[in-house]
Scaffold this motif. Structure first.
Motif, PDB file in Angstrom:
ATOM      1  N   ASP A  87      -0.528  -3.107 -22.306  1.00  0.00           N
ATOM      2  CA  ASP A  87      -0.852  -4.512 -22.019  1.00  0.00           C
ATOM      3  C   ASP A  87       0.154  -5.131 -21.060  1.00  0.00           C
ATOM      4  O   ASP A  87      -0.217  -5.891 -20.158  1.00  0.00           O
ATOM      5  N   GLU A  88       1.426  -4.799 -21.232  1.00  0.00           N
ATOM      6  CA  GLU A  88       2.466  -5.364 -20.365  1.00  0.00           C
ATOM      7  C   GLU A  88       2.310  -4.879 -18.925  1.00  0.00           C
ATOM      8  O   GLU A  88       2.441  -5.665 -17.972  1.00  0.00           O
ATOM      9  N   ALA A 142      -0.778  -6.588 -17.350  1.00  0.00           N
ATOM     10  CA  ALA A 142      -0.520  -7.996 -17.038  1.00  0.00           C
ATOM     11  C   ALA A 142       0.357  -8.128 -15.798  1.00  0.00           C
ATOM     12  O   ALA A 142       0.129  -8.997 -14.939  1.00  0.00           O
ATOM     13  N   HIS A 143       1.350  -7.257 -15.676  1.00  0.00           N
ATOM     14  CA  HIS A 143       2.246  -7.308 -14.513  1.00  0.00           C
ATOM     15  C   HIS A 143       1.492  -6.984 -13.230  1.00  0.00           C
ATOM     16  O   HIS A 143       1.674  -7.664 -12.203  1.00  0.00           O
ATOM     17  N   THR A 179      -1.708  -7.330 -12.722  1.00  0.00           N
ATOM     18  CA  THR A 179      -2.683  -8.396 -12.470  1.00  0.00           C
ATOM     19  C   THR A 179      -2.008  -9.608 -11.844  1.00  0.00           C
ATOM     20  O   THR A 179      -2.559 -10.238 -10.916  1.00  0.00           O
ATOM     21  N   ALA A 180      -0.803  -9.936 -12.308  1.00  0.00           N
ATOM     22  CA  ALA A 180      -0.069 -11.065 -11.721  1.00  0.00           C
ATOM     23  C   ALA A 180       0.339 -10.773 -10.282  1.00  0.00           C
ATOM     24  O   ALA A 180       0.422 -11.688  -9.442  1.00  0.00           O
ATOM     25  N   ALA A 181       0.598  -9.493  -9.977  1.00  0.00           N
ATOM     26  CA  ALA A 181       0.924  -9.043  -8.613  1.00  0.00           C
ATOM     27  C   ALA A 181       2.115  -9.775  -8.028  1.00  0.00           C
ATOM     28  O   ALA A 181       2.134 -10.136  -6.841  1.00  0.00           O
ATOM     29  N   LYS A 182       3.145 -10.006  -8.845  1.00  0.00           N
ATOM     30  CA  LYS A 182       4.370 -10.651  -8.378  1.00  0.00           C
ATOM     31  C   LYS A 182       5.552  -9.719  -8.636  1.00  0.00           C
ATOM     32  O   LYS A 182       5.641  -9.072  -9.668  1.00  0.00           O
ATOM     33  N   ASN A 183       6.470  -9.708  -7.654  1.00  0.00           N
ATOM     34  CA  ASN A 183       7.681  -8.891  -7.770  1.00  0.00           C
ATOM     35  C   ASN A 183       7.368  -7.423  -8.083  1.00  0.00           C
ATOM     36  O   ASN A 183       7.961  -6.814  -8.973  1.00  0.00           O
ATOM     37  N   GLU A 237       4.406   0.236  -7.762  1.00  0.00           N
ATOM     38  CA  GLU A 237       3.384  -0.678  -8.276  1.00  0.00           C
ATOM     39  C   GLU A 237       2.484  -1.179  -7.160  1.00  0.00           C
ATOM     40  O   GLU A 237       1.260  -1.251  -7.299  1.00  0.00           O
ATOM     41  N   ARG A 238       3.105  -1.542  -6.016  1.00  0.00           N
ATOM     42  CA  ARG A 238       2.299  -2.019  -4.881  1.00  0.00           C
ATOM     43  C   ARG A 238       1.363  -0.936  -4.377  1.00  0.00           C
ATOM     44  O   ARG A 238       0.183  -1.198  -4.085  1.00  0.00           O
ATOM     45  N   ASN A 274      -6.165  -1.949 -13.561  1.00  0.00           N
ATOM     46  CA  ASN A 274      -4.782  -2.324 -13.851  1.00  0.00           C
ATOM     47  C   ASN A 274      -4.293  -1.817 -15.196  1.00  0.00           C
ATOM     48  O   ASN A 274      -3.092  -1.645 -15.405  1.00  0.00           O
TER      49      ASN A 274
END
Length: 449
Positions: A308-309, A312-313, A315-319, A324-325, A337
């Motif tokens: 889940d973590e 969520a990370h 999906t947020a697509a930040k940092n 990951e990118r 995701n």
């Protein structure tokens, strides 16, 4: 003193579709044809450009290349002059008609299980249902001392079990049918059982915990097939019998899509087996206790939280890290995701045995070259995964693979650019320092274009 190390990845049934249809209506010959499918004899005894069963496939081993023999009924180049007794000795004991030992690339330690009735049916098929091919395969020529075939007698004495199959009263009839196929004709242990110092299978039957416990094969992890309860819940032990049947019949199920060398096995062997035989195989695998979970294996609750973590990370697509990118840009559209993939289409990456294998070469190979599931009668569509060797550099693929192996509930080690380069080199590809530039030229590390 070797084993089956290389199975050709033959595309979607093209080789077996070229096998001659025999006119003989003899039920014994038909049964032999079915058993030859179950044994996947064509995989090792046919070269990619050759005729079925005419031999010539180079099987790589730690001791050199072993070329498969012509097993068509041609009398000069094949087995046409073999008596049924000699044919049985080759299958069960690894003995040629002239009395010389066959190399254990031929899985005769498993074929020793075969009943007299099945040997007879196979003999009838190969003598009456297979087209003779007047072709002499390359001769196997190993270095000393492995070219001394008499020495294999000692190997056979130590490691080959010549006992025929004996049903166990503790199993029902269907499960015993599955055991007969798995331990015998299917020779599943050739790939999925770890090997000892003399390249022998550490076990030939389910009475040992080593049997089907998983092994490295040509850089790929052949996962454990011990499907009972008691493992970490992330491998085949999480599959029910129908999921195993679906996988063997189509190369897909709700958990996974086939890749690597198992693609050929499904395309040319298990997809032709009867539903009853497939269910017997599934029941037998489920009867084998799973490999014990490691002491540091995470609980189901912890794994679900980690999944889940990660989802969520992403999906947020930040940092996002580079890995990951790269996953979001190249993989998430199909695998999503949460890494769950799509049933019978895109394999689940979360908990995937290939993804979590100690040796990452199989995962690297898949990212570089892509994958194409087999076309079977029930699912003819293939929906291939594209390869990314042209698009991503060694460093990028290492970052992507490292992320996937540590994302969600996965807990495997990182991947280096050097490991990617080794697999890329084996594929005959050229390493890139970065992706293609906007003008379409490929910028290599040395600056050449």
């Amino acid at each position: 003193m070797t084993t089956r190390y290389l199975i050709p990845l033959l595309a979607g049934g093209t080789l077996l579709s070229a096998m001659p249809a025999f006119a003989d209506n003899d039920d014994i010959v038909k049964r032999g044809a079915y058993l030859a499918r179950a044994g996947d004899c064509v995989a090792c005894h046919s070269s990619p450009q050759g005729k079925p069963f005419a031999g010539g496939l180079g099987i790589e081993s730690p001791f050199g290349t072993i070329y498969s023999t012509n097993i068509t009924p041609d009398k000069e180049n094949g087995i046409g002059s073999y008596t049924e007794e000699q044919f049985a000795a080759a299958l069960r004991e690894g003995k040629r008609a002239d009395g010389a030992n066959l190399y254990p690339a031929m899985p005769y330690p498993s074929y020793a299980n075969l009943t007299d009735e099945d040997v007879h049916a196979l003999y009838a098929y190969f003598m009456q249902g297979v087209e003779p091919v007047a072709s002499q395969p390359p001769k196997t020529s190993l270095g000393f001392p492995f070219n001394q075939r008499w020495g294999i007698s000692a190997w056979n004495w130590l490691f080959a079990d010549a006992e025929p199959f004996t049903p166990q009263a503790s199993h029902d009839e269907l499960t015993e049918r599955g055991r007969y196929l798995v331990e015998g004709l299917g020779h599943c242990g050739s790939c999925h059982t770890p090997r000892g110092i003399a390249q022998q299978e550490k076990a030939l039957g389910g009475d040992s915990e080593a049997y089907l416990a998983g092994a490295n094969l040509n850089g790929w992890w052949a996962p454990s097939l011990r499907a009972g309860d008691g493992g970490d819940g992330q491998g085949i032990e999480s599959w029910d019998t129908q999921a195993i049947v679906d996988y063997l019949e189509t190369g897909r199920n709700v958990h996974a899509t086939v890749g690597g060398e198992m693609t050929s096995v499904i395309a040319h062997s298990t997809s032709y087996l009867s539903e009853r035989d497939l269910m017997g195989i599934a029941q037998y695998l489920k009867s084998l206790p799973a490999n014990p979970a490691s002491d540091d294996a995470a609980s189901t609750e912890v794994r679900e939280q980690a999944t889940d973590e990660t989802a969520a990370h992403l999906t947020a697509a930040k940092n996002l890290s580079e890995g990951e990118r790269l996953y979001v840009d190249n993989c998430a559209a199909c695998h999503f995701n949460a890494g769950e993939g799509a049933d019978r289409v895109f394999p689940q990456l979360d908990g995937n045995s290939l993804t979590n294998a100690e040796n990452p070469a199989g995962l690297i190979h898949t990212i570089l070259a892509g994958a194409r599931p087999p076309a079977t009668s029930k699912i003819p569509a293939q929906l291939p995964m594209p390869g990314f060797s042209w698009r991503l550099s060694d460093e990028e693929i290492a970052s992507l693979a490292t992320f996937v192996r540590g994302a969600w509930s996965n807990d495997a080690g990182p991947v280096t650019a050097e490991q990617v380069d080794e697999v890329r080199d084996a594929l005959g590809d050229t390493p890139l320092s970065r992706a293609p530039d906007p003008n379409g030229s490929l910028n290599h590390e040395d600056g050449d274009q």
